[in-house]
Design an enzyme around this catalytic site. Structure first.
Site, PDB file in Angstrom:
ATOM      1  N   GLY A 160       0.778  -1.238   0.000  1.00 50.53           N
ATOM      2  CA  GLY A 160       0.000   0.000   0.000  1.00 50.53           C
ATOM      3  C   GLY A 160       0.806   1.283   0.000  1.00 50.53           C
ATOM      4  O   GLY A 160       0.288   2.325   0.402  1.00 50.53           O
ATOM      5  N   SER A 161       2.040   1.262  -0.467  1.00 45.00           N
ATOM      6  CA  SER A 161       2.838   2.496  -0.468  1.00 45.00           C
ATOM      7  C   SER A 161       2.218   3.549  -1.382  1.00 45.00           C
ATOM      8  O   SER A 161       2.223   4.735  -1.056  1.00 45.00           O
ATOM      9  CB  SER A 161       4.278   2.197  -0.883  1.00 45.00           C
ATOM     10  OG  SER A 161       4.356   1.869  -2.253  1.00 45.00           O
ATOM     11  N   ASN A 162       1.632   3.132  -2.514  1.00 42.84           N
ATOM     12  CA  ASN A 162       0.963   4.097  -3.381  1.00 42.84           C
ATOM     13  C   ASN A 162      -0.305   4.624  -2.722  1.00 42.84           C
ATOM     14  O   ASN A 162      -0.587   5.826  -2.768  1.00 42.84           O
ATOM     15  CB  ASN A 162       0.622   3.453  -4.733  1.00 42.84           C
ATOM     16  CG  ASN A 162       1.808   3.422  -5.654  1.00 42.84           C
ATOM     17  OD1 ASN A 162       2.197   4.436  -6.201  1.00 42.84           O
ATOM     18  ND2 ASN A 162       2.409   2.252  -5.800  1.00 42.84           N
TER      19      ASN A 162
ATOM     20  N   LEU B 112      -4.458  -7.023  -7.586  1.00 47.98           N
ATOM     21  CA  LEU B 112      -4.032  -8.138  -8.444  1.00 47.98           C
ATOM     22  C   LEU B 112      -5.147  -8.916  -9.132  1.00 47.98           C
ATOM     23  O   LEU B 112      -4.872  -9.791  -9.959  1.00 47.98           O
ATOM     24  CB  LEU B 112      -3.143  -9.097  -7.623  1.00 47.98           C
ATOM     25  CG  LEU B 112      -1.829  -8.460  -7.131  1.00 47.98           C
ATOM     26  CD1 LEU B 112      -1.011  -9.491  -6.351  1.00 47.98           C
ATOM     27  CD2 LEU B 112      -1.012  -7.897  -8.292  1.00 47.98           C
TER      28      LEU B 112
ATOM     29  N   ILE C 160     -10.431  -6.777 -13.202  1.00 46.22           N
ATOM     30  CA  ILE C 160     -11.681  -6.075 -12.922  1.00 46.22           C
ATOM     31  C   ILE C 160     -12.790  -6.626 -13.816  1.00 46.22           C
ATOM     32  O   ILE C 160     -12.667  -6.616 -15.040  1.00 46.22           O
ATOM     33  CB  ILE C 160     -11.524  -4.563 -13.136  1.00 46.22           C
ATOM     34  CG1 ILE C 160     -10.417  -4.011 -12.233  1.00 46.22           C
ATOM     35  CG2 ILE C 160     -12.833  -3.829 -12.885  1.00 46.22           C
ATOM     36  CD1 ILE C 160     -10.673  -4.171 -10.734  1.00 46.22           C
TER      37      ILE C 160
ATOM     38  N   ASN D 152      -5.572   2.610 -13.434  1.00 48.37           N
ATOM     39  CA  ASN D 152      -4.609   1.644 -12.886  1.00 48.37           C
ATOM     40  C   ASN D 152      -3.192   2.171 -13.092  1.00 48.37           C
ATOM     41  O   ASN D 152      -2.940   2.941 -14.026  1.00 48.37           O
ATOM     42  CB  ASN D 152      -4.760   0.302 -13.613  1.00 48.37           C
ATOM     43  CG  ASN D 152      -3.779  -0.747 -13.107  1.00 48.37           C
ATOM     44  OD1 ASN D 152      -3.590  -0.898 -11.899  1.00 48.37           O
ATOM     45  ND2 ASN D 152      -3.127  -1.444 -14.032  1.00 48.37           N
TER      46      ASN D 152
ATOM     47  N   HIS E 147       0.704   0.681 -13.685  1.00 51.43           N
ATOM     48  CA  HIS E 147       1.466  -0.533 -14.019  1.00 51.43           C
ATOM     49  C   HIS E 147       2.949  -0.194 -13.966  1.00 51.43           C
ATOM     50  O   HIS E 147       3.364   0.835 -14.502  1.00 51.43           O
ATOM     51  CB  HIS E 147       1.085  -1.043 -15.408  1.00 51.43           C
ATOM     52  CG  HIS E 147       1.713  -2.354 -15.738  1.00 51.43           C
ATOM     53  ND1 HIS E 147       1.283  -3.543 -15.189  1.00 51.43           N
ATOM     54  CD2 HIS E 147       2.746  -2.661 -16.553  1.00 51.43           C
ATOM     55  CE1 HIS E 147       2.031  -4.530 -15.649  1.00 51.43           C
ATOM     56  NE2 HIS E 147       2.932  -4.022 -16.467  1.00 51.43           N
TER      57      HIS E 147
ATOM     58  N   ASP F  79      -4.192  -4.532 -18.356  1.00 58.16           N
ATOM     59  CA  ASP F  79      -3.129  -3.569 -18.706  1.00 58.16           C
ATOM     60  C   ASP F  79      -3.245  -3.045 -20.123  1.00 58.16           C
ATOM     61  O   ASP F  79      -2.256  -2.922 -20.846  1.00 58.16           O
ATOM     62  CB  ASP F  79      -1.745  -4.225 -18.534  1.00 58.16           C
ATOM     63  CG  ASP F  79      -1.533  -4.781 -17.143  1.00 58.16           C
ATOM     64  OD1 ASP F  79      -0.872  -5.825 -17.013  1.00 58.16           O
ATOM     65  OD2 ASP F  79      -2.057  -4.163 -16.194  1.00 58.16           O
TER      66      ASP F  79
ATOM     67  N   GLU G   7       6.366   6.197  -9.169  1.00 63.08           N
ATOM     68  CA  GLU G   7       4.936   6.058  -8.866  1.00 63.08           C
ATOM     69  C   GLU G   7       4.511   7.075  -7.810  1.00 63.08           C
ATOM     70  O   GLU G   7       3.531   7.803  -7.985  1.00 63.08           O
ATOM     71  CB  GLU G   7       4.640   4.647  -8.373  1.00 63.08           C
ATOM     72  CG  GLU G   7       4.881   3.578  -9.415  1.00 63.08           C
ATOM     73  CD  GLU G   7       4.690   2.174  -8.874  1.00 63.08           C
ATOM     74  OE1 GLU G   7       4.425   1.285  -9.690  1.00 63.08           O
ATOM     75  OE2 GLU G   7       4.799   1.967  -7.641  1.00 63.08           O
TER      76      GLU G   7
END
Ligand code: GRF
Length: 189
Positions: free
Chosen positions: A12-14, A85, A88, A102, A104, A145, A174
């Site tokens: 969860g760093s983003n 992961l 959707i 998203n 990537h 993607d 990111e």
């Protein structure tokens, strides 16, 4: 005001950077964290930030309403995938047309698709001796993607790079760009 849900499966760093970025924004509220991995780091980040989280299961996600009812009930009007992961489902894409983005960890269309995530991507970039890599932020469509690209940023791959050292470079890109790009997309939405 936009009410945003962040979908994540990992550390969860983003998500943390996005939550911090919008914490004083009156037009954008990070209202929900959706996770498919019990115990994932992102759940602790949501709790610390006082943001409700929703732990989802495969059956209702892929064979039910993909939680569209729950999301609409909570007033969610935009979805951010930050290391989520699962693919959707079409049902959710149709319920949020051009409202799901998203990130990537590579320069799509290269190194995208099923199974191409995290260190698998970085290992492939290095084994192909690519001289650069980067990030891609894109709208989500029915293919992995694949949707329209919103933003890309690049970094150099050094001969001494390992998948871990490349992952660090990618995370920096990111964290630097993802929250801002989300803000720009929401402003035009
Ligand atoms: C990121 O590198 C993202 O590009 C990828 O999954 C990773 C999630 O990292 N899709 P974190 O959980 O946000 O730290």
């Amino acid at each position: 005001m936009h009410r945003v849900a962040i979908f994540a499966s990992g550390a969860g760093s983003n998500a943390k950077k996005i939550i911090e970025y919008f914490s004083h924004n009156e037009q954008v509220k990070i209202s929900l964290v959706v996770c498919n991995k019990p115990g994932a780091g992102v759940l602790a980040i949501a709790e610390q930030a006082g943001i409700p989280s929703l732990l989802i299961e495969k059956d209702p996600f892929f064979r039910g309403d993909a939680y569209t009812g729950e999301l609409k009930k909570r007033g969610i009007d935009f979805i951010v995938l930050a290391g989520f992961l699962w693919k959707i489902p079409d049902l959710l894409i149709k319920a949020y047309p051009n409202k799901i983005v998203n990130i990537h960890p590579a320069l799509l269309p290269k190194y995208g698709g099923k199974g191409m995530y995290g260190s698998f991507v970085h290992a492939a970039v290095i084994s192909n001796k690519d001289e650069e890599s980067g990030i891609t932020i894109h709208f989500v469509d029915e293919q992995y993607d694949h949707g329209d690209v919103i933003f890309q940023a690049r970094c150099k791959v050094d001969p001494s790079d390992t998948p871990d050292s490349l992952a660090q470079k990618i995370h920096q890109l990111e964290h630097q760009h993802f929250p801002r790009v989300i803000g720009e997309v929401l402003q035009s939405n």
